[in-house]
Design a protein around this motif. Structure first.
Motif, mmCIF file in Angstrom:
data_model
loop_
_atom_site.group_PDB
_atom_site.id
_atom_site.type_symbol
_atom_site.label_atom_id
_atom_site.label_comp_id
_atom_site.label_asym_id
_atom_site.label_seq_id
_atom_site.Cartn_x
_atom_site.Cartn_y
_atom_site.Cartn_z
ATOM 1 N N ILE A 89 -6.223 -3.667 -1.572
ATOM 2 C CA ILE A 89 -5.051 -3.783 -2.415
ATOM 3 C C ILE A 89 -4.032 -3.668 -1.206
ATOM 4 O O ILE A 89 -3.121 -4.132 -0.968
ATOM 5 N N ALA A 90 -4.221 -2.512 -0.367
ATOM 6 C CA ALA A 90 -3.196 -2.018 0.711
ATOM 7 C C ALA A 90 -3.048 -3.398 1.906
ATOM 8 O O ALA A 90 -2.146 -3.606 2.311
ATOM 9 N N LYS A 91 -4.513 -4.143 1.962
ATOM 10 C CA LYS A 91 -4.281 -5.135 3.039
ATOM 11 C C LYS A 91 -3.806 -6.421 2.425
ATOM 12 O O LYS A 91 -3.469 -7.372 3.125
ATOM 13 N N GLY A 103 -5.920 3.125 3.723
ATOM 14 C CA GLY A 103 -5.342 2.275 4.298
ATOM 15 C C GLY A 103 -3.774 2.315 3.999
ATOM 16 O O GLY A 103 -3.240 1.191 4.387
ATOM 17 N N GLY A 104 -3.299 3.030 3.119
ATOM 18 C CA GLY A 104 -2.116 2.997 2.451
ATOM 19 C C GLY A 104 -1.043 3.792 3.475
ATOM 20 O O GLY A 104 -1.400 4.309 4.298
ATOM 21 N N GLY A 105 0.274 4.043 2.625
ATOM 22 C CA GLY A 105 1.185 4.826 3.322
ATOM 23 C C GLY A 105 1.365 6.026 2.846
ATOM 24 O O GLY A 105 1.866 6.955 3.592
ATOM 25 N N GLY A 106 0.577 6.510 1.849
ATOM 26 C CA GLY A 106 0.574 7.792 1.497
ATOM 27 C C GLY A 106 1.705 8.347 0.543
ATOM 28 O O GLY A 106 2.045 9.566 0.588
ATOM 29 N N TYR A 107 2.644 7.548 0.271
ATOM 30 C CA TYR A 107 3.852 7.837 -0.362
ATOM 31 C C TYR A 107 3.833 7.704 -2.012
ATOM 32 O O TYR A 107 2.597 7.696 -2.528
ATOM 33 N N GLY A 108 4.901 7.930 -2.770
ATOM 34 C CA GLY A 108 4.753 8.032 -4.059
ATOM 35 C C GLY A 108 5.527 6.916 -4.739
ATOM 36 O O GLY A 108 6.062 5.988 -4.104
ATOM 37 N N MET A 109 5.860 7.031 -6.069
ATOM 38 C CA MET A 109 6.360 6.062 -6.876
ATOM 39 C C MET A 109 8.128 5.971 -6.287
ATOM 40 O O MET A 109 8.701 5.098 -6.381
ATOM 41 N N GLY A 150 0.733 -1.203 -0.006
ATOM 42 C CA GLY A 150 -0.042 -0.070 -0.046
ATOM 43 C C GLY A 150 0.731 0.970 -0.010
ATOM 44 O O GLY A 150 0.290 2.416 0.388
ATOM 45 N N ILE A 151 2.030 1.081 -0.421
ATOM 46 C CA ILE A 151 2.959 2.246 -0.245
ATOM 47 C C ILE A 151 2.393 3.495 -1.027
ATOM 48 O O ILE A 151 2.424 4.680 -0.502
#
Length: 410
Positions: A116-118, A60-66, A52-53
């Motif tokens: 997807i995040a889980k 539910g993800g990390g909130g980051y980028g590529m 979930g990056i």
């Protein structure tokens, strides 16, 4: 310009290295030879939040980028996982999460991203076709409107992960080429839930990366609702470019990480192995090609992270939706594509060199499966062909960056 990772990025890199310790080359050798999905590895990266990056925190993800995704992939690959450190992320995050984050409706985001995040939903992308190959504009899979639904028929080839996926990014024509105002119009992206009896798949025996099935797919009268369209009808080509560029960055990460893994094992062996008086690592015939490949890989790495920086900082979803700003966004996609293609071309060319010379360093043992180098050689050779051939990447650089005449017609 900044050439150092921030604190959060270093934490991701360290976490990836820690995970990789639990999944050494022996683990991947067993999965490859048995043709088994790496369930334990997949669970570990999901538990660590890696799947979930790129997904925003509210889903539910990390909130980051590529950039952060590439950091995780490179470190996993370089520290023992080889191609396994990249493969599953491309299928689910690059083909699934990223385009939904950037182009999905709120309904689509809520439906897919938390799963997807889980680690509850794997994805795949159905793009390549037997008669089209690299020329995506020639695809024949067609989605015909029928009331509030689309009926889709066609055939796809080299579709990885479809056997396990619960979601598919399906690329189809919604307007025939002869009726489209421009050749780049008339393609639409659909989000398809799997399994579905209208989607049949059959595995293709292949040279390597057998911890994931790659299949031929037939689609017969697949019905999807209009709300399955990702982005806008007939404008899928432009969205697709924004999927293919991260895929090429990921190929660079896999090439760089996998090559560094092979180099590290070769260097370690070369310090211990003596045939005559001195360790073979003192032979310049081995030193020079490994050093040359490593230096070039470091340069490709910088270009890869430049591409990721452009992808993370210069994109605005609202600009893509605004017809008045599409020309501007096309220029942004081109800039990202320039960096992604150069990174992929240089990374793969020198990864091939690195793994070749790693095998030479091991001599006859390099041909033995128990030393893993022959498997890394098989893995890296895929990147000569996919996600784009080296020749097509060079065509891109010659035409779009150098301004030379096009060497092929579509």
């Amino acid at each position: 310009m900044h050439f150092e990772f921030n604190e959060e990025q270093r934490m991701i890199a360290n976490a990836a290295r820690d995970i990789a310790k639990d999944f050494p080359p022996e683990y991947w050798r067993e999965k490859e030879e048995n043709g088994e999905f790496a369930e334990e590895f997949f669970k570990a990266v999901c538990d660590a939040g890696f799947m979930g990056i790129v997904i925003p925190e509210e889903y539910g993800g990390g909130g980051y980028g590529m950039t952060e995704l590439l950091i995780a992939m490179e470190e996993l690959s370089a520290n023992g996982c080889g191609a396994g450190g990249v493969w599953y992320f491309v299928l689910t995050e690059v083909f699934g999460a990223l385009p939904i984050v950037r182009y999905g409706t709120e309904e689509q985001k809520e439906k897919y991203l938390p799963k997807i995040a889980k680690g509850e939903m794997e994805f795949c992308m159905a793009l390549t076709e037997p008669d089209a190959g690299t020329n995506t504009l020639r695809i024949k899979t067609f989605a015909e409107k029928d009331g509030e639904e689309y009926v889709i028929n066609g055939n796809k080839i080299f579709i990885s992960g479809v056997d396990r996926a619960k979601g598919m990014l399906l690329v189809a024509r919604t307007t025939p080429p002869e009726k489209a105002p421009r050749r780049t119009l008339g393609i639409t992206l659909f989000l398809v839930d799997l399994p579905n009896e209208a989607v049949k798949w059959n595995p293709i025996p292949k040279h390597a990366i057998n911890f994931s099935k790659t299949c031929e797919v037939s689609i017969n009268n697949l019905r999807v609702e209009s709300n399955a369209i990702l982005g806008e009808k007939d404008l899928g080509w432009y969205l697709l470019l924004d999927v293919l560029n991260p895929e090429r960055m990921s190929a660079a990460a896999g090439a760089i990480g996998g090559a560094k893994l092979a180099i590290s094992k070769a260097v370690e062996y070369s310090k211990q192995r003596k045939v005559f008086a001195d360790p073979i690592g003192s032979y310049q015939g081995l030193q020079f090609p490994l050093a040359e490949a490593y230096a070039a890989l470091e340069c490709a790495r910088l270009m890869m992270y430049k591409a990721a920086w452009l992808y993370d900082t210069k994109f605005a979803a609202e600009d893509v939706k605004d017809p008045k700003k599409r020309v501007e966004m096309a220029a942004v996609f081109r800039e990202i594509g320039d960096a992604a293609n150069m990174a992929k071309a240089v990374a793969v060319e020198n990864a091939l060199k690195a793994v070749y010379w790693a095998m030479q360093t091991f001599g006859g043992y390099g041909y033995a499966k128990e030393y893993d180098v022959e498997r890394w050689w098989r893995e890296v050779n895929l990147l000569r062909l996919a996600p784009i051939t080296q020749q097509m990447a060079l065509n891109y650089i010659a035409e779009h960056i150098l301004g030379m005449p096009r060497s092929y017609r579509v």
